[in-house]
Design an enzyme around this catalytic site. Structure first.
Site, PDB file in Angstrom:
ATOM      1  N   ARG A 296     -22.241   0.728  -0.380  1.00 37.06           N
ATOM      2  CA  ARG A 296     -22.347  -0.419  -1.322  1.00 37.06           C
ATOM      3  C   ARG A 296     -22.287  -0.003  -2.780  1.00 37.06           C
ATOM      4  NH1 ARG A 296     -26.341  -1.692   2.321  1.00 37.06           N
ATOM      5  NH2 ARG A 296     -25.635  -3.168   3.883  1.00 37.06           N
ATOM      6  N   LYS A 318     -10.768  -2.875 -12.638  1.00 35.99           N
ATOM      7  CA  LYS A 318      -9.997  -3.444 -11.533  1.00 35.99           C
ATOM      8  C   LYS A 318      -9.696  -2.318 -10.554  1.00 35.99           C
ATOM      9  CE  LYS A 318      -7.392  -7.246 -13.564  1.00 35.99           C
ATOM     10  NZ  LYS A 318      -6.014  -7.698 -13.854  1.00 35.99           N
ATOM     11  N   GLU A 360       3.582   0.829 -22.113  1.00 32.84           N
ATOM     12  CA  GLU A 360       2.311   0.082 -22.158  1.00 32.84           C
ATOM     13  C   GLU A 360       1.648   0.271 -23.527  1.00 32.84           C
ATOM     14  OE1 GLU A 360       1.278  -1.813 -19.539  1.00 32.84           O
ATOM     15  OE2 GLU A 360       2.338  -0.993 -17.793  1.00 32.84           O
ATOM     16  N   LYS A 402      -8.138  -2.457 -25.272  1.00 32.42           N
ATOM     17  CA  LYS A 402      -8.441  -2.888 -23.901  1.00 32.42           C
ATOM     18  C   LYS A 402      -9.948  -3.097 -23.733  1.00 32.42           C
ATOM     19  CE  LYS A 402      -7.660  -2.752 -19.072  1.00 32.42           C
ATOM     20  NZ  LYS A 402      -6.894  -2.303 -17.923  1.00 32.42           N
ATOM     21  N   GLU A 412     -11.149 -11.638 -16.013  1.00 34.56           N
ATOM     22  CA  GLU A 412      -9.885 -12.338 -16.256  1.00 34.56           C
ATOM     23  C   GLU A 412     -10.018 -13.831 -15.970  1.00 34.56           C
ATOM     24  OE1 GLU A 412      -6.540 -10.085 -14.930  1.00 34.56           O
ATOM     25  OE2 GLU A 412      -5.113 -11.607 -15.557  1.00 34.56           O
ATOM     26  N   ARG A 417      -7.676 -11.644 -21.095  1.00 31.21           N
ATOM     27  CA  ARG A 417      -7.250 -10.437 -20.396  1.00 31.21           C
ATOM     28  C   ARG A 417      -5.801 -10.555 -19.925  1.00 31.21           C
ATOM     29  NH1 ARG A 417     -10.954  -6.496 -16.521  1.00 31.21           N
ATOM     30  NH2 ARG A 417      -9.286  -5.003 -16.186  1.00 31.21           N
ATOM     31  N   ASN A 421      -0.790  -8.711 -19.691  1.00 30.90           N
ATOM     32  CA  ASN A 421       0.363  -8.838 -18.798  1.00 30.90           C
ATOM     33  C   ASN A 421       1.657  -9.128 -19.548  1.00 30.90           C
ATOM     34  OD1 ASN A 421      -1.091  -8.352 -16.497  1.00 30.90           O
ATOM     35  ND2 ASN A 421      -1.672 -10.497 -16.245  1.00 30.90           N
ATOM     36  N   HIS A 424       5.079  -8.387 -18.127  1.00 30.58           N
ATOM     37  CA  HIS A 424       4.858  -8.121 -16.712  1.00 30.58           C
ATOM     38  C   HIS A 424       5.391  -9.204 -15.784  1.00 30.58           C
ATOM     39  CE1 HIS A 424       2.496  -4.824 -18.193  1.00 30.58           C
ATOM     40  NE2 HIS A 424       2.142  -4.439 -16.981  1.00 30.58           N
ATOM     41  N   HIS A 428       7.548  -7.503 -13.216  1.00 30.96           N
ATOM     42  CA  HIS A 428       7.281  -7.503 -11.775  1.00 30.96           C
ATOM     43  C   HIS A 428       8.478  -8.050 -11.008  1.00 30.96           C
ATOM     44  CE1 HIS A 428       2.676  -7.541 -12.545  1.00 30.96           C
ATOM     45  NE2 HIS A 428       3.122  -6.307 -12.366  1.00 30.96           N
ATOM     46  N   HIS A 441       7.505   1.229 -12.989  1.00 26.14           N
ATOM     47  CA  HIS A 441       6.811   0.033 -13.477  1.00 26.14           C
ATOM     48  C   HIS A 441       6.955  -0.132 -14.999  1.00 26.14           C
ATOM     49  CE1 HIS A 441       3.633  -2.897 -14.138  1.00 26.14           C
ATOM     50  NE2 HIS A 441       3.057  -2.052 -14.979  1.00 26.14           N
TER      51      HIS A 441
HETATM   52  N1  LIG Z   1      -6.560  -0.967 -12.286  1.00 22.69           N
HETATM   53  C1  LIG Z   1      -5.787  -1.339 -13.280  1.00 22.69           C
HETATM   54  O1  LIG Z   1      -6.216  -2.031 -14.205  1.00 22.69           O
HETATM   55  C2  LIG Z   1      -4.367  -0.878 -13.286  1.00 22.69           C
HETATM   56  C3  LIG Z   1      -3.569  -1.068 -14.419  1.00 22.69           C
HETATM   57  C4  LIG Z   1      -2.277  -0.593 -14.419  1.00 22.69           C
HETATM   58  C5  LIG Z   1      -1.773   0.046 -13.305  1.00 22.69           C
HETATM   59  N2  LIG Z   1      -2.560   0.206 -12.209  1.00 22.69           N
HETATM   60  C6  LIG Z   1      -2.052   0.891 -10.999  1.00 22.69           C
HETATM   61  O2  LIG Z   1      -1.739   2.226 -11.362  1.00 22.69           O
HETATM   62  C7  LIG Z   1      -0.729   2.727 -10.487  1.00 22.69           C
HETATM   63  C8  LIG Z   1       0.290   3.449 -11.317  1.00 22.69           C
HETATM   64  O3  LIG Z   1      -0.348   4.465 -12.053  1.00 22.69           O
HETATM   65  P1  LIG Z   1       0.427   5.753 -12.611  1.00 22.69           P
HETATM   66  O4  LIG Z   1       1.636   5.333 -13.316  1.00 22.69           O
HETATM   67  O5  LIG Z   1      -0.572   6.560 -13.302  1.00 22.69           O
HETATM   68  O6  LIG Z   1       0.957   6.403 -11.264  1.00 22.69           O
HETATM   69  P2  LIG Z   1       0.519   7.592 -10.308  1.00 22.69           P
HETATM   70  O7  LIG Z   1      -0.941   7.660 -10.139  1.00 22.69           O
HETATM   71  O8  LIG Z   1       1.306   7.440  -9.084  1.00 22.69           O
HETATM   72  O9  LIG Z   1       1.017   8.875 -11.110  1.00 22.69           O
HETATM   73  C9  LIG Z   1       2.379   9.048 -11.367  1.00 22.69           C
HETATM   74  C10 LIG Z   1       2.903  10.386 -10.823  1.00 22.69           C
HETATM   75  O10 LIG Z   1       2.557  11.411 -11.727  1.00 22.69           O
HETATM   76  C11 LIG Z   1       1.860  12.458 -11.069  1.00 22.69           C
HETATM   77  N3  LIG Z   1       0.884  12.950 -12.047  1.00 22.69           N
HETATM   78  C12 LIG Z   1      -0.174  12.275 -12.534  1.00 22.69           C
HETATM   79  N4  LIG Z   1      -0.760  12.958 -13.510  1.00 22.69           N
HETATM   80  C13 LIG Z   1      -0.076  14.115 -13.645  1.00 22.69           C
HETATM   81  C14 LIG Z   1      -0.201  15.225 -14.511  1.00 22.69           C
HETATM   82  N5  LIG Z   1      -1.130  15.243 -15.470  1.00 22.69           N
HETATM   83  N6  LIG Z   1       0.664  16.251 -14.368  1.00 22.69           N
HETATM   84  C15 LIG Z   1       1.632  16.185 -13.419  1.00 22.69           C
HETATM   85  N7  LIG Z   1       1.818  15.148 -12.597  1.00 22.69           N
HETATM   86  C16 LIG Z   1       0.977  14.122 -12.706  1.00 22.69           C
HETATM   87  C17 LIG Z   1       1.278  11.829  -9.853  1.00 22.69           C
HETATM   88  O11 LIG Z   1       1.097  12.782  -8.836  1.00 22.69           O
HETATM   89  C18 LIG Z   1       2.326  10.788  -9.481  1.00 22.69           C
HETATM   90  O12 LIG Z   1       3.332  11.411  -8.737  1.00 22.69           O
HETATM   91  C19 LIG Z   1      -0.195   1.544  -9.735  1.00 22.69           C
HETATM   92  O13 LIG Z   1      -0.683   1.586  -8.415  1.00 22.69           O
HETATM   93  C20 LIG Z   1      -0.771   0.340 -10.462  1.00 22.69           C
HETATM   94  O14 LIG Z   1      -0.988  -0.759  -9.607  1.00 22.69           O
HETATM   95  C21 LIG Z   1      -3.828  -0.242 -12.185  1.00 22.69           C
HETATM   96 ZN   LIG Z   2       1.587  -2.458 -16.412  1.00 27.21          ZN
END
Ligand SMILES: NC(=O)c1ccc[n+]([C@@H]2O[C@H](COP(=O)([O-])OP(=O)(O)OC[C@H]3O[C@@H](n4cnc5c(N)ncnc54)[C@H](O)[C@@H]3O)[C@@H](O)[C@H]2O)c1
Ligand SMILES: [Zn+2]
Length: 542
Positions: A296, A318, A360, A402, A412, A417, A421, A424, A428, A441
């Site tokens: 929990r 999130k 972003e 943020k 949100e 918030r 987007n 987006h 998307h 993305h």
């Molecule tokens: N929770 C939220 O508010 C929120 C907001 C935006 C995105 N997201 C989520 O985040 C995800 C995308 O995140 P991302 O773009 O960070 O992708 P990711 O976590 O997949 O990382 C991108 C790639 O880079 C590699 N990598 C990461 N850091 C590295 C480093 N320092 N050196 C070498 N390689 C590295 C990873 O292994 C991966 O292959 C999606 O699932 C999306 O839905 C969440």
């Molecule tokens: Zn985004």
């Protein structure tokens, strides 16, 4: 004892204990103590009340600014400041330029108890002190929150407050910064800087986080960066268990969550323990989901290693895993206890992943902060080279934006918030229409921002300049601004439109767009947008 070059600055309302705590701190840190009010009284040869009576508040504020400038230009000081000091931009700027700012926060009741009978408080020279405290606090809180750290002092003794501050100061490298996220009872800090991985055990200790420590990461991050925190724990003799999962979105699944639960059980994770999510958004989303649900809820620390993670995914609470039918379908809100954004990790990030983070970053400038947009523009070469001081500054400013949005609209609900987007809705749809394979993305979002801006132009809510400014900056950041630039030439506008309509059906509500009015300001549409306008906006980014 570590030598401190940066000043330690205490800000906050009268009665928050700045002078008392300041003296203790100076002693504990082996630094000199300076109190701006005391210096002012000495210089004017009279008490603060007398200054107000004789010369008026404006005269006092000028002298105060002079004193602040002087003490801020020195180093190695613990500085206690008058309650009104942070309400002037030049004071904050001077103190921050060589200092770490701590806001000693207390509830109005605590403050009232402490100062209800105090003398020499000219601003409280009224019959109803409590109302006056409320009124002043309301006006000043936003200024105080610009501190690096917010320490809630109500339940702490002065020694405890001083020890907490000492632990933060001792654990951080000299150029690290921090952005607080103030949520009732769940306030946490986003630390930003280089070399934070090497300090991780001390930082966790300063934040009051406890063993057992389990670190979740993915295989690429493990290869590139894991040795840094691992070595830091080893050197300090603190056990750290690690779990490394395959890289990529597919890891954000129930299966991975199960693997992580199993590992946590095996490592003897207890309710007091801490899960560290060390990776990009995939790892922080998954780690957050597991931390929220295991027993929990256990303490979560996000240590984002992608630019997108540092400015977005790791902040705001999130958390989710994907369902085979839709991304992020299973999740909740669960805030971390701490975010550690070591900008040095960005150096090993693959090129495209870095650039999508820049999309972003530029987004924040457009929706909320024209001066950030301008800073990005002026420093685009340094950013393209991943210059660390530039990255630190830019990441910190995005985090501030943020954090403020999350504070006002954590779940949100109010629409604010949703501004995040921007780009987006189109983005998307572009991702979906291209089968989530051709564009990252952030690349889709860059194109989406242009489509949204085109829509804003057609509707007459922004000028062509606003669109052109973004086009230019996105291009300089190496991002695509149309599908053909991204090498996608076989997509019809109808396909993108259909993807959008499907999204609308799934959410069961009208499609809303975030549109810019100028650089630094945006709003969410509340009226349905005519189909032809949507189609024209899509057609403009083919
Ligand atoms: N929770 C939220 O508010 C929120 C907001 C935006 C995105 N997201 C989520 O985040 C995800 C995308 O995140 P991302 O773009 O960070 O992708 P990711 O976590 O997949 O990382 C991108 C790639 O880079 C590699 N990598 C990461 N850091 C590295 C480093 N320092 N050196 C070498 N390689 C590295 C990873 O292994 C991966 O292959 C999606 O699932 C999306 O839905 C969440
Ligand atoms: Zn985004």
């Amino acid at each position: 004892m570590k030598r401190h070059n940066r000043n330690v600055v205490l800000i906050g309302f009268m009665g928050s204990g700045k002078s008392d705590i300041g003296k203790r701190l100076a002693h504990m840190l082996g630094m000199e103590f300076a109190d701006t009010d005391a210096i002012i009284e000495q210089r004017a040869g009279m008490s603060i009340s007398e200054i107000f009576r004789t010369h008026g508040e404006a005269w006092f504020r000028e002298l105060e600014k002079e004193v602040v400038r002087e003490v801020a230009s020195k180093s190695g000081l613990v500085i206690s400041t008058g309650g009104g000091v942070p309400t002037f931009e030049e004071n904050i700027r001077a103190l921050r330029s060589n200092g770490l700012l701590f806001y000693l926060r207390a509830s109005p009741i605590t403050i009232w108890k402490r100062i209800k009978d105090a003398q020499d408080r000219p601003l409280l020279d009224v019959s109803d002190r409590f109302s006056r405290i409320l009124e002043l606090l309301e006006r000043r809180e936003a200024f105080y929150r610009r501190a690096d750290f917010v320490i809630q002092t109500d339940e702490l003794s002065p020694e405890e407050v001083a020890s907490q501050i000492t632990a933060w100061v001792d654990s951080l490298p000299d150029d690290a910064r921090s952005v607080p996220v103030c949520l009732d009872g769940r306030t946490y800090h986003i630390l930003i800087g280089k070399g934070l991985c090497e300090c991780m055990p001390n930082i966790l200790n300063a934040a009051g986080l406890k063993e057992p420590f389990v670190l979740l990461t993915d295989e690429c991050v493990a290869r590139a960066q894991l040795h840094r925190p691992q070595r830091a724990f080893e050197v300090r003799g603190i056990p750290l268990s690690t779990v490394s999962l395959p890289s990529g979105e597919a890891t954000k699944s129930f299966e991975s969550a199960m693997r992580l639960y199993d590992a946590l059980i095996e490592f003897g994770m207890t309710r007091d323990g801490t899960l560290i999510a060390f990776g990009g958004g995939v790892i922080t989303d998954l780690g957050g989901f597991v931390a929220a649900t295991y027993m929990r809820g256990i303490s979560l620390v996000n240590a984002p290693t992608t630019l997108l993670g540092q400015v977005d995914a790791a902040i705001g609470g999130k958390v989710a895993v994907d369902h085979p039918r839709a991304k992020n379908l299973i999740g909740c809100f669960y805030q971390p206890k701490l975010v550690i954004a070591d900008v040095e990790t960005i150096h090993t990030l693959p090129e495209r992943a870095y650039r999508e983070g820049l999309a972003e970053v530029i987004k924040y400038g457009v929706i909320a902060d024209a001066s950030l947009f301008d800073t990005i523009k002026r420093n685009i070469d340094a950013l393209n080279e991943r210059d660390l001081p530039t990255l630190s500054e830019i990441v910190a400013r995005c985090c501030e934006i943020k954090a403020r949005i999350v504070e006002r609209d954590e779940h949100e609900r109010g629409g604010e918030r949703s501004l995040l987007n921007y780009g987006h809705t189109f983005g998307h749809a572009i991702e979906a229409a291209t089968g989530y394979s051709k564009l990252l993305h952030g690349e889709a979002v860059a194109i989406g921002m242009i489509a949204a801006s085109r829509m804003a132009c057609i509707l007459g809510v922004c000028s062509q300049d606003v669109l052109d400014e973004q086009l230019e900056l996105l291009k300089k950041a190496g991002l695509p601004t149309s599908l053909s630039e991204a090498g996608v030439t076989d997509i019809s506008p109808e396909r993108i439109y259909e993807a959008m309509a499907l999204d609308k059906k799934r959410r069961g509500r009208m499609l809303r767009f975030i549109l810019p009015t100028e650089i630094g300001s945006a709003f969410m549409t509340s009226e349905p947008i005519p189909d032809e306008v949507v189609m024209e906006a899509i057609a403009s980014v083919l």
